[in-house]
Structures are given as C-alpha cells and as structure tokens.
Write a protein that holds these residues in place. Structure first.
Motif, short mmCIF file in Angstrom:
data_model
loop_
_atom_site.label_atom_id
_atom_site.label_comp_id
_atom_site.label_asym_id
_atom_site.label_seq_id
_atom_site.Cartn_x
_atom_site.Cartn_y
_atom_site.Cartn_z
N ASP A 5 0.85 -1.18 0.00
CA ASP A 5 0.00 0.00 0.00
C ASP A 5 0.89 1.24 0.00
OD1 ASP A 5 -2.76 1.32 0.54
OD2 ASP A 5 -1.41 2.15 2.09
N PHE A 6 0.78 2.08 -1.03
CA PHE A 6 1.72 3.19 -1.19
C PHE A 6 1.70 4.16 -0.01
CE2 PHE A 6 2.96 7.44 -2.67
CZ PHE A 6 4.30 7.15 -2.91
N GLU A 7 0.53 4.58 0.44
CA GLU A 7 0.48 5.53 1.55
C GLU A 7 1.13 4.93 2.80
OE1 GLU A 7 -2.52 8.55 3.93
OE2 GLU A 7 -3.37 7.11 2.53
N ARG A 8 0.85 3.68 3.06
CA ARG A 8 1.45 3.01 4.22
C ARG A 8 2.96 2.89 4.03
NH1 ARG A 8 2.22 3.04 9.03
NH2 ARG A 8 2.73 1.09 10.03
N GLN A 9 3.42 2.66 2.80
CA GLN A 9 4.85 2.58 2.52
C GLN A 9 5.53 3.90 2.87
OE1 GLN A 9 7.67 2.22 -1.32
NE2 GLN A 9 6.07 0.66 -1.26
N VAL A 10 4.91 5.02 2.51
CA VAL A 10 5.47 6.33 2.83
C VAL A 10 5.48 6.53 4.35
CG1 VAL A 10 5.17 8.84 2.56
CG2 VAL A 10 4.80 7.31 0.60
N GLU A 11 4.40 6.17 5.02
CA GLU A 11 4.34 6.30 6.48
C GLU A 11 5.42 5.46 7.16
OE1 GLU A 11 -0.47 7.09 6.85
OE2 GLU A 11 0.30 5.05 7.12
N LEU A 12 5.64 4.25 6.68
CA LEU A 12 6.67 3.38 7.25
C LEU A 12 8.07 3.94 7.01
CD1 LEU A 12 5.31 -0.19 6.42
CD2 LEU A 12 5.60 0.83 8.69
N ALA A 13 8.29 4.54 5.85
CA ALA A 13 9.59 5.17 5.58
C ALA A 13 9.85 6.28 6.59
CB ALA A 13 9.64 5.71 4.15
N PHE A 14 8.82 7.09 6.88
CA PHE A 14 8.98 8.13 7.90
C PHE A 14 9.15 7.53 9.29
CE2 PHE A 14 7.52 11.13 4.67
CZ PHE A 14 8.25 12.27 4.99
N ASP A 15 8.49 6.42 9.57
CA ASP A 15 8.68 5.73 10.86
C ASP A 15 10.12 5.25 11.00
OD1 ASP A 15 5.98 6.09 11.45
OD2 ASP A 15 5.43 3.99 11.06
N ASN A 16 10.67 4.67 9.93
CA ASN A 16 12.05 4.21 9.95
C ASN A 16 13.01 5.38 10.11
OD1 ASN A 16 11.32 1.52 9.72
ND2 ASN A 16 11.42 1.54 7.50
N GLU A 63 11.54 6.71 -1.16
CA GLU A 63 12.70 6.65 -0.27
C GLU A 63 13.00 8.07 0.19
OE1 GLU A 63 17.42 5.40 -0.60
OE2 GLU A 63 15.93 4.27 -1.74
N ILE A 64 13.43 8.20 1.45
CA ILE A 64 13.74 9.51 2.02
C ILE A 64 15.09 9.47 2.73
CG2 ILE A 64 12.33 8.98 4.07
CD1 ILE A 64 11.79 12.03 4.27
N LYS A 65 15.94 10.46 2.42
CA LYS A 65 17.21 10.61 3.13
C LYS A 65 17.30 12.04 3.62
CE LYS A 65 21.15 10.60 0.77
NZ LYS A 65 22.03 11.41 1.36
N VAL A 66 17.97 12.25 4.74
CA VAL A 66 18.01 13.58 5.34
C VAL A 66 19.39 13.89 5.92
CG1 VAL A 66 15.56 13.41 5.96
CG2 VAL A 66 17.30 12.95 7.69
N ILE A 67 19.58 15.18 6.17
CA ILE A 67 20.69 15.67 6.97
C ILE A 67 20.05 16.42 8.14
CG2 ILE A 67 22.70 17.19 7.08
CD1 ILE A 67 22.93 16.81 4.00
N ALA A 68 20.49 16.11 9.34
CA ALA A 68 19.96 16.76 10.55
C ALA A 68 21.10 17.32 11.38
CB ALA A 68 19.16 15.75 11.37
N ARG A 69 20.80 18.34 12.16
CA ARG A 69 21.74 18.88 13.12
C ARG A 69 21.45 18.21 14.46
NH1 ARG A 69 25.37 22.29 12.68
NH2 ARG A 69 24.48 23.37 10.91
N ILE A 70 22.47 17.64 15.08
CA ILE A 70 22.32 16.95 16.34
C ILE A 70 22.29 17.99 17.47
CG2 ILE A 70 23.35 15.26 17.92
CD1 ILE A 70 24.66 14.00 15.36
N PRO A 71 21.28 17.94 18.32
CA PRO A 71 21.21 18.90 19.41
C PRO A 71 22.44 18.85 20.30
CG PRO A 71 19.17 17.63 19.26
CD PRO A 71 20.18 16.99 18.34
#
Length: 132
Positions: free
Chosen positions: A48-59, A121-129
């Motif tokens: 399910d595409f919407e669930r796939q996107v939600e799971l990617a954000f969960d991961n 697929e989602i990849k990010v750069i974050a600043r660590i507090p």
C-alpha cells in the motif's frame, strides 16, 4: 579531524550489513541519514503506497532517535519517487502531518525509475542537538 560514528536504530535490520552501509553517520554535530524505505517486518516493500510512505517516515524517526534527534532537527530532505506525478498528493499528505509548522526543512524531490522494489525513499541531513 572529526571522526565518523555509525548510528543504527533499535531492531537494526540485516540490510545494513548485507549491503555494507550505515543507517546514519554522525560527523560533528551533523547526522547524515541513508535513504529510508517503507518495508514490512520481513524487509519486503509495503504494497500500500500511503502506508509505505508512512513506514519510511517511521524508519527515519527511529534512526533520528538513535542519534538523539527528532524531525525538528532535520535541515535537508531528499526524496525519491518512482511515479512523482501520481504519488505527489499522497506524499504531501504524509509529509504535512510531520512537518506541519515552519520553519520547514529544505526539500528536493527526485523522480527515479528503480528503488529496489520500493516506490518511495527519504534521506536527510539533521543537526544533532548540543545535549546529545
């Protein structure tokens, strides 16, 4: 010279070892997160595409948490889509739940023709507090 530190979420899956990559790398106060996908518990793509996107954000959330980060620490986002024109509304619906208030992170969306069976697929750069 800043040392690199590999970061893995709890319940680390075998794909990282099998393919020789880290979930994220901490370098100084920056966290570089590898592409996260929406897989089922056995590692296969959620159909399910919407669930796939939600799971990617969960991961993504789990990987950020392993480095003491949250979605609020994200600076830059890159997403990959196999059918951007038809997927955009669904992706924006999920994205807007997570990034509901400014300031929003930078965002680059890229259309691709292959994601190893996944459609997002989602990849990010974050600043660590500082406290982390």
């Amino acid at each position: 010279m800043t040392q690199r530190e590999a970061i893995y979420p709890a319940n680390r899956h075998a794909l990282y070892q099998a393919h020789g990559y880290s979930a994220a790398i901490r370098s100084g106060d920056l966290l570089f997160v590898s592409g996260q996908v929406g897989s089922q518990s056995d590692g296969t793509p959620e159909p399910d595409f919407e669930r796939q996107v939600e799971l990617a954000f969960d991961n993504l959330k789990a990987t950020l948490k392993a480095a003491s980060c949250t979605f609020d620490d994200i600076i830059d986002v890159t997403t990959f889509h196999t059918d951007p024109e038809n997927q955009f509304a669904t992706i924006m619906g999920v994205k807007n739940k997570i990034f509901s208030n400014p300031p929003y992170p930078n965002w680059t969306a890229i259309g691709v023709n292959w994601l190893a069976g996944f459609d997002f697929e989602i990849k990010v750069i974050a600043r660590i507090p500082e406290a982390a």
